[in-house]
Design an enzyme around this catalytic site. Structure first.
Site, PDB file in Angstrom:
ATOM      1  N   HIS A   1       1.024  -1.233   0.096  1.00  6.54           N
ATOM      2  CA  HIS A   1      -0.159   0.028   0.007  1.00  6.54           C
ATOM      3  C   HIS A   1       0.952   1.066   0.034  1.00  6.54           C
ATOM      4  O   HIS A   1       2.039   1.093   0.709  1.00  6.54           O
ATOM      5  CB  HIS A   1      -0.861   0.085   1.226  1.00  6.54           C
ATOM      6  CG  HIS A   1      -1.776   1.005   1.151  1.00  6.54           C
ATOM      7  ND1 HIS A   1      -1.577   2.270   1.896  1.00  6.54           N
ATOM      8  CD2 HIS A   1      -3.156   1.096   0.906  1.00  6.54           C
ATOM      9  CE1 HIS A   1      -2.507   3.358   1.865  1.00  6.54           C
ATOM     10  NE2 HIS A   1      -3.466   2.491   1.129  1.00  6.54           N
TER      11      HIS A   1
ATOM     12  N   VAL B   1       1.262   3.849   1.604  1.00  5.51           N
ATOM     13  CA  VAL B   1       1.985   4.462   3.103  1.00  5.51           C
ATOM     14  C   VAL B   1       3.132   3.227   3.654  1.00  5.51           C
ATOM     15  O   VAL B   1       3.573   3.790   4.554  1.00  5.51           O
ATOM     16  CB  VAL B   1       0.939   4.759   4.137  1.00  5.51           C
ATOM     17  CG1 VAL B   1       0.107   5.875   3.576  1.00  5.51           C
ATOM     18  CG2 VAL B   1       0.269   3.687   4.521  1.00  5.51           C
ATOM     19  N   LYS B   2       3.049   2.414   3.058  1.00  4.57           N
ATOM     20  CA  LYS B   2       3.926   1.282   3.733  1.00  4.57           C
ATOM     21  C   LYS B   2       5.524   1.400   3.073  1.00  4.57           C
ATOM     22  O   LYS B   2       5.824   2.204   2.349  1.00  4.57           O
ATOM     23  CB  LYS B   2       3.587  -0.160   3.121  1.00  4.57           C
ATOM     24  CG  LYS B   2       2.104  -0.687   3.453  1.00  4.57           C
ATOM     25  CD  LYS B   2       1.894  -0.726   5.063  1.00  4.57           C
ATOM     26  CE  LYS B   2       0.714  -1.446   5.709  1.00  4.57           C
ATOM     27  NZ  LYS B   2      -0.500  -0.895   5.198  1.00  4.57           N
ATOM     28  N   HIS B   3       6.443   0.582   3.573  1.00  2.00           N
ATOM     29  CA  HIS B   3       7.690   0.800   3.269  1.00  2.00           C
ATOM     30  C   HIS B   3       7.967   0.666   1.610  1.00  2.00           C
ATOM     31  O   HIS B   3       8.810   1.338   1.117  1.00  2.00           O
ATOM     32  CB  HIS B   3       8.528  -0.400   3.784  1.00  2.00           C
ATOM     33  CG  HIS B   3       8.699  -0.179   5.325  1.00  2.00           C
ATOM     34  ND1 HIS B   3       7.633  -0.260   6.228  1.00  2.00           N
ATOM     35  CD2 HIS B   3       9.766  -0.064   6.108  1.00  2.00           C
ATOM     36  CE1 HIS B   3       8.062  -0.102   7.561  1.00  2.00           C
ATOM     37  NE2 HIS B   3       9.373   0.099   7.297  1.00  2.00           N
ATOM     38  N   ILE B   4       7.360  -0.370   1.016  1.00  2.00           N
ATOM     39  CA  ILE B   4       7.580  -0.443  -0.269  1.00  2.00           C
ATOM     40  C   ILE B   4       6.036  -0.120  -1.003  1.00  2.00           C
ATOM     41  O   ILE B   4       4.910  -0.677  -0.758  1.00  2.00           O
ATOM     42  CB  ILE B   4       7.848  -1.894  -0.655  1.00  2.00           C
ATOM     43  CG1 ILE B   4       9.199  -2.328   0.043  1.00  2.00           C
ATOM     44  CG2 ILE B   4       7.852  -2.101  -2.110  1.00  2.00           C
ATOM     45  CD1 ILE B   4       9.572  -3.605   0.145  1.00  2.00           C
TER      46      ILE B   4
END
Length: 385
Positions: free
Chosen positions: A191, A193-196
């Site tokens: 998603h 806003v995640k790291h990837i």
């Protein structure tokens, strides 16, 4: 000029755009070679043997439940402080969700509460556990594996917040989130806003060849063209639907974006650590803010969570200043759907107390030093009023 500082944010570079553009101009948009490259690279990154790319983190959880044969009557334990999908995946497969309260220091599921649940019922009552590496803080899966083995349970590690996170096991060995050393399956989210960030997307990791093969089948309608698996073979066009599967595939251009982002994952993690350290020091001096307590665990810092009195007032105050904090999460057992199943407010007092005070403040690699200073200044000014 009005500021706009969110709690989380994707960072798309020219290299990301070039990687996606290359795939868009190729022969493959859906299932192409970039997906395999991403799966191999991600498995290597977390230290697992196998990885399966899927449409999103929720699809990853659903496929895990199906691969582990969750069915009506199965009882699965998870935490109330998580996104609803961690629990919903059990319901999708017809099983029942049972919640266990959190550890107030780490905000993750309390193993002592899980043990108490298991020991209060005959063996065989429960079938699995879904611990969540909440905010990026790794659960001690070695301890959970020992408990699960005592009671014949499987483990799905929800590591959506924690790529790059790890804990040190009892032998002093680094155990990466999602490496499959203790969990049967682990899941991640891509998603924004995640790291990837891949727009949407997810990954399942495992060290089980049998589960890997089953996930590949379930990901694509339960259909295979593998000659070694076919019951019949009418020719090169022939395929068989062997399971009731789903269309949970990732596209090749999403995989290209995720693969490009993965190449910067370590740099992003280092920046998150720098931001967290600065917050730690600033709020320690303030003395009125509670933070997630560290142990011998390496937090991946998807979120930076604080606990405060007058949370709603602070949330509104920051919003007026252009700082858009967030609350993670409303306890799942208090959602109307789960209340219909018999859960109610008061069932998990530690989770509910945490919810009344928690706030996620800006945490993402492209947050500038000046923006972080502004966030800290505004939080301090709120409490000094």
């Amino acid at each position: 000029m009005m500021r706009n500082i969110p709690y989380g944010k994707q960072h798309i570079t020219s290299e990301d755009v070039e990687a996606v553009n290359k795939v868009l101009l190729s022969d493959f948009l859906t299932q192409g070679p970039t997906i395999n490259k991403l799966e191999e690279a991600f498995a290597q990154y977390v230290g697992a043997q196998y990885a399966v790319a899927v449409a999103n983190g929720t699809a990853a959880l659903h496929l895990c439940a199906l691969a582990l044969n969750v069915k009506a009557g199965d009882k699965v334990i998870t935490t109330p402080i998580t996104f609803a999908a961690s629990a919903n995946c059990v319901r999708y497969a017809g099983g029942d969700v049972v919640f266990a309260d959190i550890d107030p220091a780490t905000y993750t599921i309390d193993i002592a509460k899980v043990r108490a649940l298991l020991e209060a019922s005959p063996k065989g009552t429960y079938t699995g556990i879904i611990p969540v590496d909440f905010s990026g803080y790794p659960v001690n899966l070695e301890a959970f594996r020992q408990l699960a083995d005592e009671h014949g349970l499987w483990i799905i590690e929800d590591a959506c917040h924690a790529p790059g996170g790890y804990f040190m096991d009892s032998k002093g060995k680094k155990q990466m989130c999602g490496n499959g050393a203790f969990a049967d399956l682990a899941i991640f989210s891509f998603h924004p806003v995640k790291h990837i960030a891949a727009g949407e997307g997810g990954m399942i990791t495992t060290n089980s060849k049998a589960l890997y093969d089953k996930l590949l089948l379930l990901r694509t309608h339960g259909i295979t063209k593998n000659p070694d698996l076919l019951e019949e073979n009418h020719g090169g066009w022939y395929y068989e639907m062997q399971e009731l599967g789903y269309n949970y595939r990732l596209t090749d251009f999403q995989a290209a974006l995720a693969l490009s982002q993965l190449s910067r994952a370590d740099a992003g993690l280092k920046r998150r650590e720098t931001i967290a350290k600065k917050y730690d020091e600033a709020f320690a001096r303030l003395g009125i803010i509670k933070q997630q307590r560290e142990a011998k665990h390496h937090n991946a810092y998807h979120l930076y969570v604080i606990e405060v009195d007058r949370r709603k007032e602070l949330y509104d105050y920051l919003r007026e200043a252009g700082i858009f904090s967030q609350v993670h999460y409303i306890p799942v057992h208090t959602m109307p759907y789960y209340k219909k199943l018999g859960w109610k407010k008061g069932d998990f007092p530690l989770a509910e107390k945490y919810y009344e005070r928690c706030l996620s403040i800006p945490m993402y690699p492209s947050l500038t030093d000046e923006e972080q200073d502004y966030v800290i200044e505004k939080i301090k000014s709120f409490f000094e009023r």
